[in-house]
Scaffold this active site. Structure first.
Site, PDB file in Angstrom:
ATOM      1  N   CYS A 150       0.824  -1.223   0.000  1.00 42.15           N
ATOM      2  CA  CYS A 150       0.000   0.000   0.000  1.00 42.15           C
ATOM      3  C   CYS A 150       0.853   1.266   0.000  1.00 42.15           C
ATOM      4  O   CYS A 150       0.550   2.237  -0.692  1.00 42.15           O
ATOM      5  CB  CYS A 150      -0.971  -0.008   1.170  1.00 42.15           C
TER       6      CYS A 150
HETATM    7  N1  LIG Z   1      -3.958  -3.762   5.820  1.00 46.31           N
HETATM    8  C1  LIG Z   1      -3.472  -3.076   4.792  1.00 46.31           C
HETATM    9  O1  LIG Z   1      -3.528  -1.831   4.747  1.00 46.31           O
HETATM   10  C2  LIG Z   1      -2.836  -3.807   3.635  1.00 46.31           C
HETATM   11  C3  LIG Z   1      -2.607  -3.108   2.443  1.00 46.31           C
HETATM   12  C4  LIG Z   1      -2.005  -3.765   1.363  1.00 46.31           C
HETATM   13  C5  LIG Z   1      -1.657  -5.091   1.467  1.00 46.31           C
HETATM   14  N2  LIG Z   1      -1.878  -5.739   2.649  1.00 46.31           N
HETATM   15  C6  LIG Z   1      -1.487  -7.164   2.719  1.00 46.31           C
HETATM   16  O2  LIG Z   1      -2.684  -7.934   2.574  1.00 46.31           O
HETATM   17  C7  LIG Z   1      -2.571  -9.140   3.351  1.00 46.31           C
HETATM   18  C8  LIG Z   1      -3.743  -9.194   4.338  1.00 46.31           C
HETATM   19  O3  LIG Z   1      -3.663  -8.048   5.177  1.00 46.31           O
HETATM   20  P1  LIG Z   1      -4.803  -7.709   6.247  1.00 46.31           P
HETATM   21  O4  LIG Z   1      -4.452  -6.375   6.796  1.00 46.31           O
HETATM   22  O5  LIG Z   1      -6.149  -7.926   5.637  1.00 46.31           O
HETATM   23  O6  LIG Z   1      -4.501  -8.841   7.340  1.00 46.31           O
HETATM   24  P2  LIG Z   1      -5.452  -9.359   8.514  1.00 46.31           P
HETATM   25  O7  LIG Z   1      -6.446  -8.316   8.859  1.00 46.31           O
HETATM   26  O8  LIG Z   1      -4.557  -9.866   9.573  1.00 46.31           O
HETATM   27  O9  LIG Z   1      -6.220 -10.610   7.844  1.00 46.31           O
HETATM   28  C9  LIG Z   1      -5.555 -11.806   7.542  1.00 46.31           C
HETATM   29  C10 LIG Z   1      -6.547 -12.823   7.005  1.00 46.31           C
HETATM   30  O10 LIG Z   1      -5.830 -14.019   6.693  1.00 46.31           O
HETATM   31  C11 LIG Z   1      -6.529 -15.156   7.227  1.00 46.31           C
HETATM   32  N3  LIG Z   1      -5.536 -16.168   7.586  1.00 46.31           N
HETATM   33  C12 LIG Z   1      -4.436 -16.016   8.358  1.00 46.31           C
HETATM   34  N4  LIG Z   1      -3.711 -17.158   8.387  1.00 46.31           N
HETATM   35  C13 LIG Z   1      -4.389 -18.060   7.628  1.00 46.31           C
HETATM   36  C14 LIG Z   1      -4.158 -19.420   7.274  1.00 46.31           C
HETATM   37  N5  LIG Z   1      -3.086 -20.090   7.702  1.00 46.31           N
HETATM   38  N6  LIG Z   1      -5.079 -20.034   6.483  1.00 46.31           N
HETATM   39  C15 LIG Z   1      -6.167 -19.381   6.044  1.00 46.31           C
HETATM   40  N7  LIG Z   1      -6.450 -18.075   6.351  1.00 46.31           N
HETATM   41  C16 LIG Z   1      -5.563 -17.438   7.120  1.00 46.31           C
HETATM   42  C17 LIG Z   1      -7.282 -14.606   8.419  1.00 46.31           C
HETATM   43  O11 LIG Z   1      -8.414 -15.407   8.525  1.00 46.31           O
HETATM   44  P3  LIG Z   1      -8.900 -16.168   9.849  1.00 46.31           P
HETATM   45  O12 LIG Z   1      -9.994 -15.345  10.425  1.00 46.31           O
HETATM   46  O13 LIG Z   1      -9.353 -17.453   9.336  1.00 46.31           O
HETATM   47  O14 LIG Z   1      -7.707 -16.222  10.793  1.00 46.31           O
HETATM   48  C18 LIG Z   1      -7.648 -13.195   7.964  1.00 46.31           C
HETATM   49  O15 LIG Z   1      -8.865 -13.216   7.257  1.00 46.31           O
HETATM   50  C19 LIG Z   1      -1.206  -9.077   4.057  1.00 46.31           C
HETATM   51  O16 LIG Z   1      -0.278  -9.815   3.326  1.00 46.31           O
HETATM   52  C20 LIG Z   1      -0.865  -7.590   4.034  1.00 46.31           C
HETATM   53  O17 LIG Z   1       0.523  -7.342   4.051  1.00 46.31           O
HETATM   54  C21 LIG Z   1      -2.475  -5.148   3.723  1.00 46.31           C
END
Ligand SMILES: NC(=O)c1ccc[n+]([C@@H]2O[C@H](COP(=O)([O-])OP(=O)(O)OC[C@H]3O[C@@H](n4cnc5c(N)ncnc54)[C@H](OP(=O)(O)O)[C@@H]3O)[C@@H](O)[C@H]2O)c1
Length: 360
Positions: A150
């Site tokens: 991002c």
């Molecule tokens: N947040 C931002 O601003 C942003 C911006 C750009 C890119 N990103 C990238 O996008 C990705 C997600 O970010 P986020 O902020 O949405 O993270 P998050 O809020 O921590 O969500 C992570 C998700 O992954 C799932 N998960 C975790 N471990 C898993 C596994 N072993 N098997 C299946 N599902 C699993 C979790 O589901 P459960 O409920 O099942 O645990 C949850 O839905 C990351 O790689 C991050 O670097 C984030």
């Protein structure tokens, strides 16, 4: 037009929830399957999407449905997507990864930055880096997209014209950015509690943010020369949005040939046809030491939208170009860009489902 059946792997998180919100408004999306390992009512996790009719499926179930899906968005923590993407690609389901696993051209850089071995190097070579404005033609033909970080998409859209025109010194580019708290993922922890965050700004990873290397690789690829970036990140007391300031030195040959108006003209040449990049071309009315605010882009105007707003200035006595770019980390910085890429991959209008403006 055939309507699509989409998977959202990691549907409980910040990016997964935002993707569901955006996909619900997409004219060519029929079904959305978000995953959760702990099945519970969808609206308990995303109360803003109550009455959307969405419900969670287990990750395994989504994988078994791969052949029925047109595309899947991977919204997983770093290191998880490389083990999952192939299961969908094998069934001809397109994959758009929001994490970092496929972003690096150099696997050595990936492994050094993320401290893990890449387990799908072949897929990594296949992946197209998903900045639509820069890689549009490749994205149209891709099956696997690596959505940018991002901070990186916000900063890179800001820097792209001056890198391409070779007017800045890329050997040392200072980039300072503040991101909303949703950039800190959704796991609760004590140091991101409201009591710690309120009226505060939290710097982090100053020893070398992982996005420094992503910036450097992508700037080097655009310019054909090794770039060096001095990137400083922080989280601020707001939910979404990135405010990014890049302040590279102008090359000495251009020092007296550049001014703010010239930079604005250059950016309008690059982005004039781009719906999602808006260049702030307001002229400065105030003179001297009066403070002027509206000539630079403001985060508030892009929150909840897929726009990246860019403003420019030039500190002529020091030869520094000032590039201010703002974007919503969950829309332009992840889910919105991912859908913009999806639109290109499926031959839809690039803006389909994404023509959203911010609240006042
Ligand atoms: N947040 C931002 O601003 C942003 C911006 C750009 C890119 N990103 C990238 O996008 C990705 C997600 O970010 P986020 O902020 O949405 O993270 P998050 O809020 O921590 O969500 C992570 C998700 O992954 C799932 N998960 C975790 N471990 C898993 C596994 N072993 N098997 C299946 N599902 C699993 C979790 O589901 P459960 O409920 O099942 O645990 C949850 O839905 C990351 O790689 C991050 O670097 C984030």
């Amino acid at each position: 037009m055939k309507k699509l059946n989409m998977g959202v792997y990691g549907g409980t998180g910040f990016t997964g929830g935002e993707l569901c919100r955006l996909l619900l408004n997409h004219p060519y999306v029929e079904k959305i399957r978000p995953t959760s390992r702990d099945i519970e009512p969808f609206e308990n996790i995303h109360p803003n999407l109550k009455h959307s009719g969405l419900s969670f499926v287990k990750p395994k179930t989504l994988e078994e449905m791969a052949g029925e899906l047109d595309a899947v968005f991977l919204c997983l923590p770093s290191g998880k997507s490389m083990g999952v993407a192939g299961r969908f690609l094998d069934k001809d389901t397109k994959v758009i990864d929001l994490g970092s696993d496929f972003r690096f051209t150099s696997l050595d850089t990936y492994e050094a930055v993320y401290g893990k071995k890449h387990t799908s190097p072949n897929l990594s070579h296949e992946a197209v880096y998903g900045v639509s404005e820069i890689n549009r033609e490749k994205i149209k033909k891709a099956s696997l997209i690596a959505n940018p970080g991002c901070y990186v998409i916000t900063g890179l859209l800001g820097l792209f014209p001056v890198i391409k025109e070779e007017i800045i010194n890329i050997e040392n580019i200072p980039i300072n950015a503040i991101n909303g708290m949703t950039g800190a993922d959704s796991k609760p922890r004590i140091d991101t509690m409201q009591t710690r965050v309120s009226s505060n700004i939290l710097s982090y990873n100053m020893e070398g943010h992982r996005h420094s290397s992503e910036f450097e690789e992508k700037i080097s690829e655009i310019s054909g020369k090794q770039a060096f970036v001095n990137f400083n990140a922080a989280h601020g007391d707001f939910t979404t949005g990135i405010h990014c300031v890049a302040s590279p030195l102008i090359k000495s040959t251009y020092k007296n040939q550049i001014n703010r108006e010239g930079l604005i003209d250059l950016y309008k040449r690059y982005y004039g046809e781009e719906f999602f990049v808006r260049v702030n071309d307001l002229s400065k009315s105030a003179k001297g030491t009066s403070k002027v605010y509206d000539v630079y882009p403001q985060m508030r105007n892009v929150q909840g939208t897929n726009f990246c707003d860019i403003g420019l200035d030039y500190d002529s006595s020091r030869g520094i170009v000032k590039i201010i770019s703002v974007a919503d980390n969950l829309v332009r910085g992840s889910g919105g860009s991912a859908i913009q890429n999806m639109n290109l991959m499926f031959g839809f209008d690039e803006t389909a489902g994404l023509k959203l403006y911010s609240a006042p």
